[in-house]
Enzyme design. Structure first.
Site, mmCIF file in Angstrom:
data_model
loop_
_atom_site.group_PDB
_atom_site.id
_atom_site.type_symbol
_atom_site.label_atom_id
_atom_site.label_comp_id
_atom_site.label_asym_id
_atom_site.label_seq_id
_atom_site.Cartn_x
_atom_site.Cartn_y
_atom_site.Cartn_z
ATOM 1 N N PRO A 69 0.814 -1.229 0.000
ATOM 2 C CA PRO A 69 0.000 0.000 0.000
ATOM 3 C C PRO A 69 0.847 1.279 0.000
ATOM 4 C CG PRO A 69 -0.941 -1.596 1.537
ATOM 5 C CD PRO A 69 0.364 -2.172 1.070
ATOM 6 N N THR A 101 -1.092 -6.202 -4.617
ATOM 7 C CA THR A 101 -1.988 -6.645 -3.549
ATOM 8 C C THR A 101 -1.901 -5.618 -2.422
ATOM 9 O OG1 THR A 101 -1.632 -8.939 -4.146
ATOM 10 C CG2 THR A 101 -2.596 -8.525 -1.987
ATOM 11 N N LYS A 176 -8.400 -11.842 -2.919
ATOM 12 C CA LYS A 176 -6.955 -12.135 -2.980
ATOM 13 C C LYS A 176 -6.377 -12.356 -1.579
ATOM 14 C CE LYS A 176 -2.646 -12.321 -4.253
ATOM 15 N NZ LYS A 176 -1.668 -11.817 -5.121
HETATM 16 P P1 NA7 Z 1 8.732 -7.106 -6.241
HETATM 17 O O1 NA7 Z 1 9.523 -7.978 -7.158
HETATM 18 O O2 NA7 Z 1 9.200 -6.882 -4.868
HETATM 19 O O3 NA7 Z 1 8.572 -5.679 -6.984
HETATM 20 C C1 NA7 Z 1 8.011 -4.610 -6.313
HETATM 21 C C2 NA7 Z 1 7.912 -3.409 -7.213
HETATM 22 O O4 NA7 Z 1 7.411 -2.302 -6.436
HETATM 23 C C3 NA7 Z 1 9.264 -2.963 -7.785
HETATM 24 O O5 NA7 Z 1 9.060 -2.430 -9.065
HETATM 25 C C4 NA7 Z 1 9.657 -1.873 -6.784
HETATM 26 O O6 NA7 Z 1 10.582 -0.944 -7.312
HETATM 27 C C5 NA7 Z 1 8.320 -1.216 -6.561
HETATM 28 N N1 NA7 Z 1 8.312 -0.392 -5.346
HETATM 29 C C6 NA7 Z 1 8.491 -0.790 -4.065
HETATM 30 N N2 NA7 Z 1 8.400 0.256 -3.220
HETATM 31 C C7 NA7 Z 1 8.188 1.343 -3.989
HETATM 32 C C8 NA7 Z 1 7.994 2.715 -3.703
HETATM 33 N N3 NA7 Z 1 8.021 3.186 -2.444
HETATM 34 N N4 NA7 Z 1 7.782 3.556 -4.727
HETATM 35 C C9 NA7 Z 1 7.739 3.083 -5.999
HETATM 36 N N5 NA7 Z 1 7.911 1.804 -6.350
HETATM 37 C C10 NA7 Z 1 8.126 0.925 -5.343
HETATM 38 O O7 NA7 Z 1 7.226 -7.610 -6.143
HETATM 39 P P2 NA7 Z 1 6.379 -8.503 -7.156
HETATM 40 O O8 NA7 Z 1 6.559 -7.988 -8.532
HETATM 41 O O9 NA7 Z 1 6.622 -9.946 -6.872
HETATM 42 O O10 NA7 Z 1 4.886 -8.208 -6.632
HETATM 43 C C11 NA7 Z 1 4.263 -6.969 -6.878
HETATM 44 C C12 NA7 Z 1 2.876 -6.958 -6.276
HETATM 45 O O11 NA7 Z 1 2.065 -8.034 -6.787
HETATM 46 C C13 NA7 Z 1 2.832 -7.129 -4.763
HETATM 47 O O12 NA7 Z 1 1.794 -6.357 -4.229
HETATM 48 C C14 NA7 Z 1 2.550 -8.606 -4.581
HETATM 49 O O13 NA7 Z 1 1.990 -8.889 -3.323
HETATM 50 C C15 NA7 Z 1 1.667 -8.944 -5.758
HETATM 51 P P3 NA7 Z 1 12.173 -1.235 -7.243
HETATM 52 O O14 NA7 Z 1 12.504 -2.045 -8.453
HETATM 53 O O15 NA7 Z 1 12.431 -1.987 -5.947
HETATM 54 O O16 NA7 Z 1 12.804 0.101 -7.232
#
Ligand code: NA7
Length: 299
Positions: A69, A101, A176
């Site tokens: 979130p 999620t 979910k």
């Molecule tokens: P990942 O592989 O941990 O990827 C998470 C993504 O979210 C990744 O692109 C992160 O960017 C991005 N992220 C995390 N925090 C931030 C903030 N503060 N600002 C912008 N972007 C952010 O997760 P999954 O792909 O396995 O899963 C994604 C969702 O689908 C999750 O809710 C699961 O529960 C289901 P990064 O590359 O780290 O800079």
């Protein structure tokens, strides 16, 4: 004509999902917090945006899939003091689909903000792991309006093989969270059963073999038992994200006044293993709770 797509979040799931859209001939503009993760997409033909706002600006169809979130609020409303958030840039009439999620509450808050801008919002978390994302075989659990889903179907169909319309905004996230609570419990039950058998001096393979022929057979057994038996936990669905979902599910349970004692207990086990993890692991690594308890080798 194909809609122009903005895609935010190139993690384990977002990378293959957006790549499939590029391969299917969509014009896709991607943004990711860690900019280097856009390289693979740009090589494949995507455009790279300098901010979430820029990814949303030209989009007829925006997709987000970020960790949790807090991450979603940041990409939508911008870090405090910045004007980089995606929401402000969305065009009236466009569709915005969030596949992260998150809590049903936040999904409804986003839906309200979108409605104020005449943007049509779908909460559409997915299941199927990174292999499902790579094959374009995800399952989407969708909350929102039927007509919007109909319009979104060609795009969803590139990334997934099945989608369910579950009710108004928030319904996708509710289902979910319930499903992930069950997956977490199933994997934990398998880990416990394996711990019992191996501590009693029998090979875990024997248990799995018998279970495959019994009423206990399941998709979880097919996909996760090999990881547990080998002690290999390369993330397909990361442990830290399963812990996040257990927390979100328990918060929802609190809000609606239902007790989830087994889920609450599982949260403790998942939290313990997550705290001790030195690297990103799959959620099947919950098995390490018993590895440690028995002083057995941990990787
Ligand atoms: P990942 O592989 O941990 O990827 C998470 C993504 O979210 C990744 O692109 C992160 O960017 C991005 N992220 C995390 N925090 C931030 C903030 N503060 N600002 C912008 N972007 C952010 O997760 P999954 O792909 O396995 O899963 C994604 C969702 O689908 C999750 O809710 C699961 O529960 C289901 P990064 O590359 O780290 O800079």
């Amino acid at each position: 004509m194909k809609p122009t797509i903005g895609f935010i979040g190139l993690g384990l799931m977002g990378r293959p999902m957006s790549l499939n859209l590029v391969k299917a001939g969509y014009t896709v503009t991607v943004w990711n917090r860690t900019a280097s993760r856009t390289d693979e997409l740009v090589l494949a033909g995507a455009n790279s945006a300098g901010s979430p706002r820029e990814a949303a600006e030209q989009a007829d169809f925006l997709i987000t899939i970020v960790s949790d979130p807090a991450a979603l609020e940041q990409v939508l409303w911008g870090a405090s003091g910045s004007s980089d958030g995606a929401l402000a840039a969305l065009k009236p009439g466009s569709i915005y689909m969030d596949c992260s999620t998150i809590s049903p509450d936040l999904a409804r808050k986003v839906a309200g903000a979108c409605a104020a801008k005449k943007v049509r919002f779908l909460d559409a978390p997915v299941t199927g792991g990174d292999w499902g994302a790579k094959k374009g075989e995800l399952i989407f659990m969708i909350g929102g309006d039927e007509q919007t889903i109909k319009e979104a179907e060609p795009v969803i169909g590139v990334m997934g093989k099945k989608w369910f319309h579950l009710g108004p905004n928030g319904a996708g996230q509710t289902i979910k969270l319930a499903m992930n609570a069950m997956l977490a419990l199933q994997v934990e039950a398998l880990a416990e059963a394996l711990a019992l058998v191996t501590a009693a001096g029998l090979p875990g393979e024997k248990l799995v073999e018998v279970m495959q022929s019994s009423m206990a057979r399941s998709g979880v057994l097919d996909v996760k038992a090999p990881n547990l038996l080998k002690g290999q936990y390369t993330p397909s669905f990361p442990l830290r994200l399963m812990l996040k979902d257990l927390n979100l599910g328990l918060e929802l349970a609190r809000q609606v006044g239902v007790a989830l004692p087994a889920t609450a207990a599982a949260r403790e086990t998942y939290a313990h293993v997550t705290e001790g993890a030195k690297e990103d692991l799959d959620y099947s690594a919950v098995m390490k709770f018993w590895d440690k308890a028995q002083g057995a080798k941990t990787s």
